[in-house]
Scaffold this motif. Structure first.
Motif, PDB file in Angstrom:
ATOM      1  N   VAL A 180       0.858  -1.183   0.000  1.00 41.89           N
ATOM      2  CA  VAL A 180       0.000   0.000   0.000  1.00 41.89           C
ATOM      3  C   VAL A 180       0.896   1.234   0.000  1.00 41.89           C
ATOM      4  O   VAL A 180       1.741   1.397   0.888  1.00 41.89           O
ATOM      5  N   VAL A 223      -1.426  -0.917  -3.987  1.00 43.41           N
ATOM      6  CA  VAL A 223      -2.665  -0.222  -3.651  1.00 43.41           C
ATOM      7  C   VAL A 223      -2.374   1.267  -3.536  1.00 43.41           C
ATOM      8  O   VAL A 223      -1.427   1.671  -2.851  1.00 43.41           O
ATOM      9  N   TRP A 263      -4.554  -1.328  -7.394  1.00 41.06           N
ATOM     10  CA  TRP A 263      -5.824  -1.309  -6.664  1.00 41.06           C
ATOM     11  C   TRP A 263      -5.961   0.080  -6.048  1.00 41.06           C
ATOM     12  O   TRP A 263      -4.959   0.782  -5.859  1.00 41.06           O
TER      13      TRP A 263
END
Length: 339
Positions: free
Chosen positions: A170, A219, A260
């Motif tokens: 992330v 992400v 994502w």
């Protein structure tokens, strides 16, 4: 399932260890008037919000919004990228072991690791340990490493480890470089954070990282910054500028679904656009709890976006469950402690 995939937490065990022996980790620690961790050569830090180290606050957030689970990332104030490699690795290990200890036995909380990106080999080793030994579900990193782009070849050992482990990374902006016009109106966060995410994502595309590591699971928080809206501009650069093709043999638009995105757009129209651009299967529910810029009603925008029922279910939790391996146990052959 309903899973919030963008929250932050640091174990109080970390502060206890830093209070006992801050020199081991190369920091200065103070809890007078709020917990502060000072890194060498960096400006005075802000105090850590008490809710960031309160596990009960996470549980209350989950219950208040009717969520089935939370994917908890580290507190980016403690990334420690300015530390010497050995101390940076020690701090990452402390944060990760402490998080794993706090989450041990929890059935609705899953953690993300921090890694010492200033030392890519050590970051790769820490990611491997965090996933294989501690059961964490991936990592959360800043959008640059002390001003160095995430696309630098020196960072390839970390990206190779993330791909081999098949865990998400992330990207979460924190250390926004100083811009005078950011000093007013909280613009360093309001504009600077999505700008940083866009810079990092564009770097991963143009720098060839996503081409070298096609299995990466990256992400982008805050709805992907400006990337979904400006992908046409990246596309034009690829066709118009030779330097934009230096590490690419296909147009940037093809990499939009390599990422994502969380749903934290703060607006139904923006979320509708994001889903139209990347597909409902690439969007995760995210709140950014417990910060002031968090969405206080993380499911509200999703409901207001008037998406098909299948898309709402996917974004509300199905995508996060698949991406973070929720519902299947993470391999945990080793032990954990409080560092």
């Amino acid at each position: 399932m309903r899973i919030d995939a963008h929250l932050h937490y640091v174990s109080p065990r970390v502060f206890a260890a830093l209070r006992r022996d801050p020199s081991r980790y190369g920091v200065a620690f103070s809890d007078a008037g709020g917990v502060r961790v000072q890194f060498p050569g960096e400006p005075p830090p802000r105090p850590v919000l008490p809710t960031l180290y309160d596990l009960a606050a996470l549980r209350a957030h989950r219950a208040r919004h009717g969520l089935d689970g939370l994917v908890v990332g580290p507190v980016m104030d403690l990334e420690g990228y300015s530390l010497p490699p050995e101390q940076g690795a020690a701090l990452s290990r402390l944060v990760n072991e402490s998080l794993a200890a706090d989450l041990d036995g929890e059935t609705d909380l899953w953690g993300l690791a921090t890694v010492p990106l200033q030392a890519p080999d050590a970051a790769a080793a820490e990611l491997h340990s965090a996933v294989r030994d501690l059961g964490l579900r991936g990592a959360m990193i800043d959008t640059h490493v002390g001003g160095r782009a995430l696309s630098e070849l020196a960072l390839d050992p970390f990206w190779a480890a993330a791909q081999a482990l098949a865990v998400p990374v992330v990207l979460h902006p924190f250390a926004v470089p100083p811009v005078e016009r950011f000093d007013r109106y909280y613009l360093h966060n309001v504009i600077g954070y999505p700008m940083e995410t866009t810079l990092a994502a564009a770097g991963l595309i143009f720098g060839g990282v996503l081409r070298r590591f096609p299995g990466l699971r990256v992400v982008l928080v805050h709805g992907g910054g400006f990337l979904p809206y400006q992908i046409g501009r990246l596309q034009r650069a690829y066709h118009a500028r030779e330097e934009a093709r230096a590490h690419l043999d296909s147009p940037p638009e093809g990499f939009l679904r390599a990422f994502w995105y969380d749903s934290l757009t703060h607006g139904a129209a923006a979320l509708q656009f994001l889903v139209a651009q990347v597909g409902a299967d690439r969007v995760l529910l995210g709140s950014d709890f417990p910060f002031g810029m968090a969405d206080p009603e993380p499911l509200r925008v999703l409901e207001a976006a008037n998406l098909p029922a299948a898309a709402r279910r996917a974004i509300a939790g199905e995508n996060a469950a698949a991406l973070f391996g929720i519902g299947s146990p993470a391999p945990r052959p080793g032990g954990k402690g409080d560092g």
